[in-house]
Each structure stands twice: as structure tokens, then as C-alpha cells.
Write a protein that holds these residues in place. Structure first.
Motif, PDB file in Angstrom:
ATOM      1  N   GLU A  34      18.473  15.669   5.000  1.00  0.00           N
ATOM      2  CA  GLU A  34      18.453  15.587   6.461  1.00  0.00           C
ATOM      3  C   GLU A  34      17.035  15.421   7.011  1.00  0.00           C
ATOM      4  N   ALA A  35      16.050  15.386   6.119  1.00  0.00           N
ATOM      5  CA  ALA A  35      14.656  15.236   6.553  1.00  0.00           C
ATOM      6  C   ALA A  35      14.469  13.871   7.196  1.00  0.00           C
ATOM      7  N   GLY A  36      13.626  13.834   8.199  1.00  0.00           N
ATOM      8  CA  GLY A  36      13.377  12.574   8.894  1.00  0.00           C
ATOM      9  C   GLY A  36      11.903  12.346   9.135  1.00  0.00           C
ATOM     10  N   THR A  37      11.594  11.307   9.871  1.00  0.00           N
ATOM     11  CA  THR A  37      10.200  10.978  10.137  1.00  0.00           C
ATOM     12  C   THR A  37       9.515  12.052  10.974  1.00  0.00           C
ATOM     13  N   GLU A  38      10.295  12.837  11.694  1.00  0.00           N
ATOM     14  CA  GLU A  38       9.714  13.918  12.491  1.00  0.00           C
ATOM     15  C   GLU A  38       9.181  15.059  11.622  1.00  0.00           C
ATOM     16  N   HIS A  39       9.453  15.004  10.316  1.00  0.00           N
ATOM     17  CA  HIS A  39       8.989  16.048   9.408  1.00  0.00           C
ATOM     18  C   HIS A  39       7.719  15.667   8.656  1.00  0.00           C
ATOM     19  N   ILE A  40       7.095  14.558   9.014  1.00  0.00           N
ATOM     20  CA  ILE A  40       5.834  14.175   8.385  1.00  0.00           C
ATOM     21  C   ILE A  40       4.725  15.034   8.974  1.00  0.00           C
ATOM     22  N   SER A  41       3.941  15.646   8.116  1.00  0.00           N
ATOM     23  CA  SER A  41       2.862  16.523   8.566  1.00  0.00           C
ATOM     24  C   SER A  41       1.717  15.717   9.171  1.00  0.00           C
ATOM     25  N   VAL A  42       0.936  16.347   9.983  1.00  0.00           N
ATOM     26  CA  VAL A  42      -0.284  15.860  10.603  1.00  0.00           C
ATOM     27  C   VAL A  42      -0.029  14.881  11.741  1.00  0.00           C
ATOM     28  N   SER A  43       0.765  13.850  11.526  1.00  0.00           N
ATOM     29  CA  SER A  43       0.868  12.824  12.559  1.00  0.00           C
ATOM     30  C   SER A  43       2.259  12.223  12.647  1.00  0.00           C
ATOM     31  N   ASP A  44       2.791  12.193  13.856  1.00  0.00           N
ATOM     32  CA  ASP A  44       4.053  11.512  14.083  1.00  0.00           C
ATOM     33  C   ASP A  44       3.843  10.006  14.191  1.00  0.00           C
ATOM     34  N   GLN A  45       2.605   9.570  14.126  1.00  0.00           N
ATOM     35  CA  GLN A  45       2.292   8.147  14.239  1.00  0.00           C
ATOM     36  C   GLN A  45       2.382   7.408  12.907  1.00  0.00           C
ATOM     37  N   ILE A  46       2.428   8.138  11.802  1.00  0.00           N
ATOM     38  CA  ILE A  46       2.461   7.493  10.491  1.00  0.00           C
ATOM     39  C   ILE A  46       3.696   6.621  10.348  1.00  0.00           C
ATOM     40  N   VAL A  64       0.861  -1.178   0.000  1.00  0.00           N
ATOM     41  CA  VAL A  64       0.000   0.000   0.000  1.00  0.00           C
ATOM     42  C   VAL A  64       0.900   1.231   0.000  1.00  0.00           C
ATOM     43  N   LEU A  65       0.700   2.087  -0.993  1.00  0.00           N
ATOM     44  CA  LEU A  65       1.456   3.319  -1.108  1.00  0.00           C
ATOM     45  C   LEU A  65       0.542   4.493  -0.812  1.00  0.00           C
ATOM     46  N   THR A  66       1.028   5.439  -0.036  1.00  0.00           N
ATOM     47  CA  THR A  66       0.274   6.656   0.212  1.00  0.00           C
ATOM     48  C   THR A  66       1.248   7.799   0.411  1.00  0.00           C
ATOM     49  N   ALA A  67       0.741   9.003   0.441  1.00  0.00           N
ATOM     50  CA  ALA A  67       1.595  10.176   0.572  1.00  0.00           C
ATOM     51  C   ALA A  67       1.084  11.069   1.691  1.00  0.00           C
ATOM     52  N   ALA A  68       2.006  11.795   2.278  1.00  0.00           N
ATOM     53  CA  ALA A  68       1.673  12.809   3.274  1.00  0.00           C
ATOM     54  C   ALA A  68       2.605  13.987   3.034  1.00  0.00           C
ATOM     55  N   GLN A  69       2.137  15.161   3.329  1.00  0.00           N
ATOM     56  CA  GLN A  69       2.980  16.330   3.165  1.00  0.00           C
ATOM     57  C   GLN A  69       3.969  16.423   4.312  1.00  0.00           C
ATOM     58  N   ALA A  70       5.066  17.112   4.054  1.00  0.00           N
ATOM     59  CA  ALA A  70       6.024  17.404   5.116  1.00  0.00           C
ATOM     60  C   ALA A  70       5.505  18.596   5.918  1.00  0.00           C
ATOM     61  N   ASN A  71       5.910  18.685   7.178  1.00  0.00           N
ATOM     62  CA  ASN A  71       5.514  19.844   7.969  1.00  0.00           C
ATOM     63  C   ASN A  71       6.466  21.015   7.705  1.00  0.00           C
ATOM     64  N   ARG A  72       6.191  22.157   8.283  1.00  0.00           N
ATOM     65  CA  ARG A  72       6.976  23.367   8.003  1.00  0.00           C
ATOM     66  C   ARG A  72       8.398  23.294   8.535  1.00  0.00           C
ATOM     67  N   LYS A  73       8.638  22.448   9.520  1.00  0.00           N
ATOM     68  CA  LYS A  73       9.986  22.326  10.078  1.00  0.00           C
ATOM     69  C   LYS A  73      10.980  21.789   9.059  1.00  0.00           C
ATOM     70  N   VAL A  74      10.496  21.112   8.020  1.00  0.00           N
ATOM     71  CA  VAL A  74      11.389  20.559   7.008  1.00  0.00           C
ATOM     72  C   VAL A  74      12.119  21.677   6.260  1.00  0.00           C
ATOM     73  N   LEU A  75      11.551  22.874   6.241  1.00  0.00           N
ATOM     74  CA  LEU A  75      12.198  24.003   5.580  1.00  0.00           C
ATOM     75  C   LEU A  75      13.478  24.433   6.286  1.00  0.00           C
ATOM     76  N   GLU A  76      13.653  24.003   7.529  1.00  0.00           N
ATOM     77  CA  GLU A  76      14.827  24.376   8.314  1.00  0.00           C
ATOM     78  C   GLU A  76      16.000  23.421   8.116  1.00  0.00           C
ATOM     79  N   VAL A  77      15.811  22.349   7.351  1.00  0.00           N
ATOM     80  CA  VAL A  77      16.883  21.370   7.136  1.00  0.00           C
ATOM     81  C   VAL A  77      17.102  21.162   5.640  1.00  0.00           C
ATOM     82  N   LYS A  78      18.261  20.600   5.291  1.00  0.00           N
ATOM     83  CA  LYS A  78      18.500  20.207   3.904  1.00  0.00           C
ATOM     84  C   LYS A  78      17.638  18.990   3.604  1.00  0.00           C
ATOM     85  N   GLY A  79      17.308  18.791   2.331  1.00  0.00           N
ATOM     86  CA  GLY A  79      16.441  17.683   1.943  1.00  0.00           C
ATOM     87  C   GLY A  79      16.934  16.326   2.387  1.00  0.00           C
TER      88      GLY A  79
END
Length: 188
Positions: free
Chosen positions: A106-118, A89-104
């Protein structure tokens, strides 16, 4: 729209019905998707994968206090269904605004928008981004944030935006629509 009509026309000529698009505009749940998978597997055989667009528009089977809990529950239900049906199953979620503070890369799971549970329910998490050099080279960077064997791997893929294609191989796609021929080739 013209591109999708061409693809659907091409697929209808094949016996295996290689592409199936289902639109469930209201009250879509994991159970609804599971029922659709069962229906299509009876008709066409085992499906290779299912794409859910967009996770946050789905309805969870339980009521939740907020959208974070709802999306986390949906991710859990989709993983359970994927294991039960033995399908990706493939799905997508947007990144949150904090991702703008790091290089691409360096993005991590903490940058997933809406839910850290995904991320807790995903086998693979990828972050897609483009640098100015990628714009010129028609590439996109893929940061493999999480997968079964680890994470933090970044690699480029060719992107043919006109044809909604992202990949790394020579490809050729021919579609006939109203006596028009669309032939697209790209090579990395």
C-alpha cells in the motif's frame, strides 16, 4: 570488499569493461556525473545505465532554502540529464516513517523520505519490502508504485543476500580471486 575485487578482476579480463565504479566523495553534481558519462562513453561506448548512490549527498547547482527543494531539483536535473544522454539513471531514497502505518503493497509516492518532489521527476518508483514469509523463502517484494503504464503492481523476486543478488532467473556467477573460485547459483 573481497566480492568487489573479484568482480572488478573479472571485468578487467573482458574487453567490454562491463562494470565501471566511480567514487565522487565531495561536490558531486549532475554536471559532474554527466562529464563522467561522456568520458566513459568515449572510452567504452554507450553505457546501459548509471546508478547514483546516494541522491541526498549530491550538490544542486542552485541554492535552496531546504533539503526538500534541493532533492527535488536534483531529481529534475537527473531526469533532464537522462533524457539528454539517453541513459537510465537509478537512485534510491529511504521511505519516511509514515510507511510503517501501511502494508508494504500500500506504500505510495507520499512515503518517499525527504522530498515529495522526487516522484514527479521519476518514470518509475518502486518500494521494496519483506514480510516474515519472505525472510524464510529468501524473497523480497517489489511494489511498483509508479511507472509509465500505471502503478500498484506487486511481485516477488528471489534474494541471495550473501551475493547481493536480487532477481528472478537462474543465475551463475564465477569469479576468480587469489586462486579462489566463488560459484553461486540460485533458481526461482
Amino acid at each position: 570488499e573481497e566480492k568487489w575485487r573479484s568482480i572488478m578482476s573479472l571485468m578487467s579480463e573482458k574487453e567490454d569493461k562491463g562494470l565501471v565504479v566511480i567514487d565522487i566523495p565531495r561536490d558531486c553534481t549532475v554536471s559532474t556525473i554527466e562529464d563522467e558519462i561522456t568520458l566513459h562513453e568515449r572510452r567504452y561506448g554507450k553505457l546501459d545505465f548509471v546508478t547514483v548512490d546516494y541522491l541526498t549527498l549530491m550538490e544542486a547547482k542552485n541554492h535552496h532554502r531546504d533539503s526538500t527543494e534541493k532533492v527535488g531539483q536534483l531529481a529534475k536535473q537527473l531526469k533532464e540529464m537522462a533524457r539528454l544522454k539517453n541513459i537510465s539513471v537509478l537512485t534510491a531514497a529511504q521511505a519516511n516513517r509514515k510507511v510503517l502505518e501501511v502494508k508494504g503493497d500500500e506504500a505510495g509516492t507520499e512515503h518517499i523520505s525527504v522530498s515529495d518532489q522526487i516522484a514527479a521527476h521519476c518514470n518509475t518508483v518502486m518500494y521494496l519490502f519483506r514480510t516474515p514469509a519472505d525472510v524464510v523463502a529468501d524473497t523480497i517484494q517489489v511494489n511498483l508504485v509508479k511507472y509509465r503504464d500505471g502503478g500498484n503492481v506487486t511481485f516477488p523476486l528471489f534474494a541471495a543476500w550473501k551475493y547481493s543478488y536480487i532477481g528472478d532467473d537462474l543465475w551463475s556467477l564465477e569469479m576468480k580471486d587469489d586462486k579462489k573460485l566463488l560459484h553461486a547459483q540460485a533458481m526461482v
